[in-house]
Design an enzyme around this catalytic site. Structure first.
Site, PDB file in Angstrom:
ATOM      1  N   CYS A   1      13.040   4.285   1.962  1.00 31.49           N
ATOM      2  CA  CYS A   1      13.119   5.733   1.740  1.00 31.49           C
ATOM      3  C   CYS A   1      13.926   6.336   2.897  1.00 31.49           C
ATOM      4  CB  CYS A   1      11.744   6.364   1.610  1.00 31.49           C
ATOM      5  SG  CYS A   1      10.626   6.060   2.995  1.00 31.49           S
TER       6      CYS A   1
ATOM      7  N   ALA B   1       0.839  -1.205   0.000  1.00 28.96           N
ATOM      8  CA  ALA B   1       0.000   0.000   0.000  1.00 28.96           C
ATOM      9  C   ALA B   1       0.874   1.254   0.000  1.00 28.96           C
ATOM     10  CB  ALA B   1      -0.935  -0.004   1.207  1.00 28.96           C
TER      11      ALA B   1
ATOM     12  N   LYS C   1       4.321   1.259  -6.225  1.00 32.02           N
ATOM     13  CA  LYS C   1       5.274   0.289  -6.757  1.00 32.02           C
ATOM     14  C   LYS C   1       4.550  -0.948  -7.289  1.00 32.02           C
ATOM     15  CE  LYS C   1       9.108   1.871  -3.837  1.00 32.02           C
ATOM     16  NZ  LYS C   1       8.366   2.865  -3.038  1.00 32.02           N
TER      17      LYS C   1
END
Length: 463
Positions: free
Chosen positions: A239, A120, A124
């Site tokens: 990230c 979610a 991607k």
């Protein structure tokens, strides 16, 4: 220089954050800080290759054929093409995952099974889906139950039928040995790569949280490892800029499981920093704002060199005996219906590419499935009450239904579930389309239109 130092003092980076980054490969303090202070977050979208549309874009993202930058950020909420699934609003750096998949899979003849473990909201997932054939299977898993609906909605918009959405903890995949050819773990992380996009994330960052994320990442990877085939590929991304969550994880994977690092070709002009982990020299790829036109990302690819044993085939002897007459009615609504396996969940009819029937049975035995293939709808006598998934699907047989083309203003009315200002020329279920792309269903009656756009995804804002 004094002005820049003053700006940096006013920018609320966490204590010791930049000190830690100064030792990272390819890091340039001046470029990095300047990007956070003076360069706004780029706006980028990725075109859906299955739903061609006339979309105004600017420059292309160099590592993604379908990715484009926009010079300004429009109101995506009020663009019907967004709701039709013509494109996905996605951060540019993260599209590098598609470049990795295309690199490790140059031959598309052999069908593969792909897992997006932490999927979610679906950026991607739809990226991977765009690179796959209908004979390939994509399983999109989301651990947090409340995040599953947005994942399903985004896959519905993308329109493909070779997807299954699950809601499971990574340890639940332990029992499906050697099932997937590719596993993407976009791991939960400390989030430093999103500081420019979400400055509030800086208040949540701490060295202690980095260590906790590192431990969680190891657990997730250890849990999912048996589900990957021998010679299968693990794509790992975060990230985060933290060494503990990136290169240290690569060393741990190579040491713990004997994974082989895969070097991904990049163009030096892209601004991506290629790194090697300190012990095992595993390749990784760092994205720094200031060097790339995007946010912070780390990505790597590794290959599994041992077998975890096979998963036995599972024949579902308890499958429903489906009435042939009903199935014949339902089949009319899909193009090339004989290519699909049809089944029912309660009163709903669903279909998935026929070659994925056995995989669906196996996954159903071990996992909690929230969506599979395309939900066609319910039968009421000899009539189909069509589902929203069918409207957005690439396989709907448009010859079976009316089609009503809307202007932009009418499309916004429809997407709000308002009354639509339009002359009714037919009667019955109609696909409501904008620039030829379906948005959903309405029922045309002699004196009114019943709007069946799903309440939970309607446009709520007024501007």
């Amino acid at each position: 220089m004094r002005k820049f130092e003053s700006d940096m003092d006013n920018y609320n980076f966490p204590p010791h954050f930049l000190d830690g980054l100064n030792t990272e490969p390819g890091f340039d303090n001046t470029d990095f800080v300047n990007a956070h202070i003076h360069q706004p977050t780029p706006t980028s979208i990725r075109i859906n290759p299955f739903k061609p549309a006339d979309i105004k874009t600017d420059s292309q993202i160099p590592w993604c054929n379908e990715g484009f930058y926009l010079n300004e950020r429009p109101s995506f909420t009020f663009d019907p093409l967004f709701h039709a699934g013509a494109y996905y609003v996605q951060e540019a750096s993260s599209m590098f995952i598609g470049h990795i998949l295309n690199t490790i899979r140059p031959d598309k003849e052999d069908a593969i099974k792909v897992l997006d473990l932490c999927a979610a909201p679906g950026g991607k997932t739809t990226l991977l889906n765009s690179a796959l054939n209908s004979s390939d299977l994509l399983v999109a898993n989301e651990i947090i139950k409340t995040r599953v609906p947005i994942l399903s909605d985004n896959l519905n918009r993308w329109g493909t039928t070779n997807t299954i959405v699950t809601n499971n903890d990574p340890r639940d995949f332990n029992s499906i040995h050697s099932f997937f050819d590719v596993v993407l773990v976009d791991a939960p992380c400390s989030g430093s790569g999103m500081f420019r996009k979400d400055p509030a994330a800086m208040n949540e960052w701490s060295e202690g949280n980095v260590n906790l994320c590192h431990q969680r990442q190891e657990r997730i990877l250890a849990d999912i490892y048996p589900a990957l085939k021998e010679d299968g590929y693990l794509i790992y991304s975060t990230c985060s800029y933290s060494h503990q969550e990136n290169e240290d994880i690569l060393d741990w994977l190579c040491n713990e499981f004997g994974l082989e690092s895969i070097r991904i070709p990049i163009d030096m002009g892209w601004g991506i920093v290629e790194t090697e982990s300190p012990i095992k020299k595993a390749w990784g790829y760092r994205f720094y704002p200031g060097k790339v036109k995007g946010e912070g990302l780390f990505a790597a690819c590794l290959r599994k060199k041992e077998s975890s044993g096979g998963v036995s085939n599972y024949k579902n002897n308890g499958q429903q005996k489906l009435p042939a007459k009903e199935m014949d009615l339902v089949k009319q609504y899909l193009n090339n219906a004989d290519n699909f396996y049809f089944f029912k969940v309660n009163e709903d009819w669903l279909a998935i590419n026929r070659e994925h029937k056995e995989s669906l049975n196996i996954l159903h035995r071990h996992l909690y499935i929230k969506k599979s293939g395309v939900r066609i709808g319910k039968l009421a006598g000899n009539d189909l009450i069509p589902d929203h998934e069918l409207a957005l699907s690439l396989v709907i047989n448009k010859d079976m239904v009316l089609t009503t083309e809307l202007t932009k203003e009418q499309a916004i009315q429809y997407l709000r579930r308002d009354n639509i200002d339009i002359m009714v020329t037919g009667k019955g279920w109609s696909l409501m389309t904008y620039e030829g792309l379906p948005l959903g269903w309405a029922k045309l009656l002699p004196n009114r239109i019943n709007n069946y756009y799903p309440k939970e995804i309607r446009i709520m804002s007024q501007h």
